[in-house]
Design a protein around this motif. Structure first.
Motif, mmCIF file in Angstrom:
data_model
loop_
_atom_site.group_PDB
_atom_site.id
_atom_site.type_symbol
_atom_site.label_atom_id
_atom_site.label_comp_id
_atom_site.label_asym_id
_atom_site.label_seq_id
_atom_site.Cartn_x
_atom_site.Cartn_y
_atom_site.Cartn_z
ATOM 1 N N LEU A 140 -8.830 -4.809 -0.507
ATOM 2 C CA LEU A 140 -8.314 -4.815 -1.874
ATOM 3 C C LEU A 140 -7.011 -5.602 -1.993
ATOM 4 O O LEU A 140 -6.788 -6.304 -2.981
ATOM 5 C CB LEU A 140 -8.116 -3.379 -2.360
ATOM 6 C CG LEU A 140 -9.396 -2.640 -2.750
ATOM 7 C CD1 LEU A 140 -9.146 -1.149 -2.915
ATOM 8 C CD2 LEU A 140 -9.968 -3.224 -4.050
ATOM 9 N N LEU A 141 -6.149 -5.486 -0.996
ATOM 10 C CA LEU A 141 -4.907 -6.249 -1.049
ATOM 11 C C LEU A 141 -5.165 -7.748 -0.985
ATOM 12 O O LEU A 141 -4.368 -8.539 -1.497
ATOM 13 C CB LEU A 141 -3.979 -5.822 0.094
ATOM 14 C CG LEU A 141 -3.362 -4.420 -0.024
ATOM 15 C CD1 LEU A 141 -2.566 -4.079 1.230
ATOM 16 C CD2 LEU A 141 -2.489 -4.297 -1.263
ATOM 17 N N LEU A 193 0.858 -1.179 0.000
ATOM 18 C CA LEU A 193 0.000 0.000 0.000
ATOM 19 C C LEU A 193 0.895 1.231 0.000
ATOM 20 O O LEU A 193 1.676 1.431 0.932
ATOM 21 C CB LEU A 193 -0.904 0.033 1.233
ATOM 22 C CG LEU A 193 -1.640 1.368 1.470
ATOM 23 C CD1 LEU A 193 -2.601 1.683 0.330
ATOM 24 C CD2 LEU A 193 -2.373 1.357 2.812
ATOM 25 N N LYS A 233 -3.003 1.691 -11.558
ATOM 26 C CA LYS A 233 -3.067 1.311 -10.152
ATOM 27 C C LYS A 233 -4.432 1.659 -9.562
ATOM 28 O O LYS A 233 -4.961 2.749 -9.817
ATOM 29 C CB LYS A 233 -1.974 2.015 -9.344
ATOM 30 C CG LYS A 233 -0.567 1.704 -9.825
ATOM 31 C CD LYS A 233 -0.231 0.222 -9.688
ATOM 32 C CE LYS A 233 1.165 -0.083 -10.213
ATOM 33 N NZ LYS A 233 1.552 -1.480 -9.987
ATOM 34 N N PRO A 234 -5.025 0.779 -8.770
ATOM 35 C CA PRO A 234 -6.241 1.139 -8.034
ATOM 36 C C PRO A 234 -5.922 2.280 -7.070
ATOM 37 O O PRO A 234 -4.839 2.315 -6.474
ATOM 38 C CB PRO A 234 -6.592 -0.136 -7.269
ATOM 39 C CG PRO A 234 -5.730 -1.206 -7.817
ATOM 40 C CD PRO A 234 -4.546 -0.565 -8.448
ATOM 41 N N SER A 239 -8.126 -0.862 2.150
ATOM 42 C CA SER A 239 -6.872 -1.354 1.571
ATOM 43 C C SER A 239 -6.665 -2.820 1.903
ATOM 44 O O SER A 239 -6.194 -3.600 1.064
ATOM 45 C CB SER A 239 -5.692 -0.510 2.064
ATOM 46 O OG SER A 239 -5.434 -0.730 3.440
ATOM 47 N N ARG A 254 -8.557 -5.693 -7.501
ATOM 48 C CA ARG A 254 -7.481 -4.764 -7.849
ATOM 49 C C ARG A 254 -7.293 -4.701 -9.357
ATOM 50 O O ARG A 254 -7.105 -3.617 -9.934
ATOM 51 C CB ARG A 254 -6.164 -5.179 -7.192
ATOM 52 C CG ARG A 254 -6.147 -5.063 -5.691
ATOM 53 C CD ARG A 254 -4.717 -5.023 -5.136
ATOM 54 N NE ARG A 254 -3.857 -6.061 -5.674
ATOM 55 C CZ ARG A 254 -3.775 -7.305 -5.205
ATOM 56 N NH1 ARG A 254 -4.535 -7.674 -4.181
ATOM 57 N NH2 ARG A 254 -2.954 -8.183 -5.737
ATOM 58 N N GLY A 258 -7.681 -1.398 -11.588
ATOM 59 C CA GLY A 258 -6.525 -0.977 -12.371
ATOM 60 C C GLY A 258 -6.860 -0.793 -13.836
ATOM 61 O O GLY A 258 -6.417 0.166 -14.481
ATOM 62 N N ASP A 292 0.918 -1.998 -5.172
ATOM 63 C CA ASP A 292 -0.291 -2.709 -5.600
ATOM 64 C C ASP A 292 -1.519 -1.827 -5.502
ATOM 65 O O ASP A 292 -2.517 -2.059 -6.200
ATOM 66 C CB ASP A 292 -0.506 -3.943 -4.714
ATOM 67 C CG ASP A 292 0.604 -4.967 -4.893
ATOM 68 O OD1 ASP A 292 0.606 -5.653 -5.925
ATOM 69 O OD2 ASP A 292 1.479 -5.046 -4.005
ATOM 70 N N LEU A 293 -1.458 -0.817 -4.652
ATOM 71 C CA LEU A 293 -2.609 0.031 -4.354
ATOM 72 C C LEU A 293 -2.081 1.367 -3.879
ATOM 73 O O LEU A 293 -1.120 1.408 -3.103
ATOM 74 C CB LEU A 293 -3.456 -0.637 -3.266
ATOM 75 C CG LEU A 293 -4.646 0.111 -2.670
ATOM 76 C CD1 LEU A 293 -5.717 0.333 -3.734
ATOM 77 C CD2 LEU A 293 -5.210 -0.692 -1.496
#
Length: 421
Positions: A384-385, A235, A344-345, A381, A391, A395, A320-321
């Motif tokens: 989503l992770l 994150l 990226k989200p 987060s 994700r 994206g 990743d986010l």
């Protein structure tokens, strides 16, 4: 009103210079080139025509990159004079445009008194003065008008909050805006607000920031960082502002066991003078810390501090986010376009008035998600992770959102042909 404004500048000048010197304790760049800030210059330039582009700090300088590159191509016999107000903006300009040699020269814009701006214009003699985003300087604009130098405000944005503040200055602001030869606004709403101040020629060209291309070197750096994270999910909290890091760290620590296993928090404060302060915040909470400036071969710390300048694209590439800072507290938020351009989200807080339309459109398209506070940020987060398909969908929406808004640079250059002679 303008005379009163000028008098206030002169009276405040000792305090302004003292503040520069004080800030220079942590950022030595504030103590360099002081003469330029007062309209004094040693460097002599050759007789090539000069196009001035004023980009106050890092964000504006990075946003100006597509425009500067396009102007260099469109006007091969001209040089670009890139002016700034902050040393970080100047350093960013050097990193972006140093490859062009003497076709791009840099200077600080002097403080906004008629005397200093007059000296600046006499020395550099620009054909046109191009101001980026929200930089309306009454005495600079008046000095340009007196010398027949057209002024353009490009990539222009003006929030309702800034409009109300501008109207408090009465004729000082409206006279300056009326003297601007043309305005290239980011959105219809920005155009309407700027026109309400009296700007005579306003067009909507979109945001040049959508045309910024991630440099390959930044993508390579991002890949290097990613390799050192091993398989950890990341994150990124980008361009965080004072007060936000403490909220994020407390929320992160409170829910640490609920994150995707081994998730890494990557914190990148917006202002470099706060790097050490944020490092102390992390360590005071008993969290392990690694720093970009002394990056280990494998990052196994709880938090990585992005204590470097000019690497935001690399940080986006490595995560990743991404959460966009300045939006948890009423600070207006920062630009989410770079994160979207890398697919990226994105998460944003409630306070995004500086980039309201772009943020609202990103949320509506599914590229971004709003969170109410730091606890919601960490909660979303974590979800989503833990969900790779969610994700990937966000994206893809982010890439589509960024792609459909490109083209503002070409429209802006075509508009500028009216005033670059």
């Amino acid at each position: 009103m303008r005379l009163f404004y000028s008098l206030m500048w002169w009276l405040a000048l000792p305090l302004v210079l003292g503040r520069l010197w004080w800030r220079g304790r942590l950022e030595p760049g504030y103590r360099r080139h002081l003469g330029e800030r007062l309209g004094s210059y040693c460097r002599r330039l050759d007789a090539r025509p000069t196009i001035q582009v004023h980009a106050v700090s890092v964000g504006e300088t990075r946003a100006a990159e597509p425009l500067v590159e396009a102007l260099l191509r469109a006007y091969p016999d001209c040089r670009i004079l890139l002016t700034h107000m902050t040393p970080t903006g100047r350093a960013t300009g050097k990193a972006l445009f140093g490859k062009h040699g003497d076709r791009v020269v840099q200077s600080y814009l002097p403080y906004d008194t008629g005397f200093m701006t007059g000296r600046f214009l006499r020395h550099f003699a620009p054909r046109v003065c191009i101001l980026m985003e929200t930089e309306v300087w009454p005495n600079l604009i008046r000095s340009c008008a007196a010398r027949g130098v057209p002024v353009a405000l490009v990539n222009a944005r003006l929030s309702e909050r800034s409009l109300r503040r501008g109207r408090k200055f009465g004729s000082l602001m409206t006279d300056a805006v009326r003297a601007i030869a043309l305005v290239a606004a980011q959105t219809d709403a920005d155009a309407g607000r700027i026109a309400s101040l009296g700007a005579p020629h306003v067009a909507v060209t979109g945001s040049i920031k959508f045309d910024v291309v991630p440099p390959q070197a930044a993508l390579d750096t991002g890949a290097m960082l990613r390799a050192r994270f091993d398989e950890r999910l990341v994150l990124l909290c980008a361009s965080t502002r004072e007060g936000e890091e403490a909220l994020i760290l407390d929320a992160w620590q409170a829910r640490q066991r609920q994150h995707a296993p081994g998730a890494l928090l990557l914190l990148v404060p917006r202002h470099p003078q706060r790097f050490d302060e944020v490092a102390r915040m992390v360590e005071s909470r008993g969290l392990s810390l690694a720093r970009r400036s002394s990056l280990p071969q494998q990052v196994d710390a709880d938090v990585l501090l992005g204590d470097s300048m000019g690497e935001m694209f690399a940080y986006y590439a490595a995560c990743d986010l991404a959460f966009i800072g300045g939006s948890l507290l009423p600070l207006g938020g920062q630009n989410l376009i770079e994160a979207c351009a890398l697919g990226k989200p994105v998460l944003v807080g409630e306070h995004t008035f500086n980039f309201l339309q772009a943020t609202d459109e990103a949320v509506a398209s599914g590229a971004a998600l709003r969170v109410a506070d730091a606890q919601a940020l960490v909660r979303e987060s974590a979800c989503l992770l833990a969900d790779a398909s969610a994700r990937a969908h966000m994206g893809a929406q982010a890439l589509a959102f960024a792609g459909q808004h490109r083209g503002a640079t070409a429209r802006t250059v075509e508009l500028l042909r009216r005033v670059i002679v």
